[in-house]
Design an enzyme around this catalytic site. Sequence first.
Site, mmCIF file in Angstrom:
data_model
loop_
_atom_site.group_PDB
_atom_site.id
_atom_site.type_symbol
_atom_site.label_atom_id
_atom_site.label_comp_id
_atom_site.label_asym_id
_atom_site.label_seq_id
_atom_site.Cartn_x
_atom_site.Cartn_y
_atom_site.Cartn_z
ATOM 1 N N LYS A 100 0.852 -1.180 0.000
ATOM 2 C CA LYS A 100 0.000 0.000 0.000
ATOM 3 C C LYS A 100 0.892 1.234 0.000
ATOM 4 O O LYS A 100 1.666 1.458 0.937
ATOM 5 C CB LYS A 100 -0.918 0.023 1.220
ATOM 6 C CG LYS A 100 -1.821 1.251 1.249
ATOM 7 C CD LYS A 100 -2.627 1.326 2.529
ATOM 8 C CE LYS A 100 -3.411 2.623 2.582
ATOM 9 N NZ LYS A 100 -4.049 2.834 3.900
ATOM 10 N N GLY A 161 -8.188 9.649 10.199
ATOM 11 C CA GLY A 161 -8.486 9.833 11.605
ATOM 12 C C GLY A 161 -9.647 10.762 11.913
ATOM 13 O O GLY A 161 -10.006 10.950 13.075
ATOM 14 N N ALA A 187 -9.584 5.736 4.680
ATOM 15 C CA ALA A 187 -9.465 6.895 5.568
ATOM 16 C C ALA A 187 -10.798 7.598 5.783
ATOM 17 O O ALA A 187 -11.554 7.851 4.844
ATOM 18 C CB ALA A 187 -8.432 7.899 5.069
ATOM 19 N N GLY A 188 -11.068 7.907 7.055
ATOM 20 C CA GLY A 188 -12.243 8.679 7.416
ATOM 21 C C GLY A 188 -13.479 7.868 7.734
ATOM 22 O O GLY A 188 -14.499 8.431 8.147
#
Length: 202
Positions: A100, A161, A187-188
Amino acid sequence: MTDDGLQIAGKIYRSRLLVGTGRYASPELMQQAVEASGAEIITVAVRRVDLAATGKTSITELLPPSCYTYLPNSAGCYTASDAVRTLKLARELGGWNLVKLEVIADAKSLLPDPQGTLAAAKMLVSDGFDVMAYAMDDLDHCKALEQAGCVAVMPLASPIGSGQGIVYPERIAAIVRSLQVPVLVDAGIGTASDATIAMELG
């Protein structure tokens, strides 16, 4: 995507959930959480985890590579060259070819650096890596990563985050419609309902 699962770099996975291995209160809690999740792919931050460690609390003992697909990532890298060097180290340590890629623009926002990510992706692909790239939720950026040879793109739902969920679902939907490689929201994601929305978008 196939009817039987998610295909990445020629391998089919039953679970569409990827789970991280960082920020747990203890190694044992990490093991329990990953096992309970049903995930088959686990991300490992090469700069934060000693992949060469051995013993009862080592990550490779708690989560055997024979049972999980390890996805080393370049979290914490702010330049293309640093990200490439980090992921090459992971391959040397464990032979991992699926990686990744993260190239972060700045420490405050933790947003991807589009130019750095694309440059690193091209270098890694030319060196034989199967690259899954953390990306902006921008169609042109994601198309460029696909054209560079990435096996999957991972546009953010919202900043790392933040737990804000998918801020611009129409952007994710456009990326899914336009790309041939798998698209994984990264993410999120803060709640189960956020994950459900992501799956509804494809």
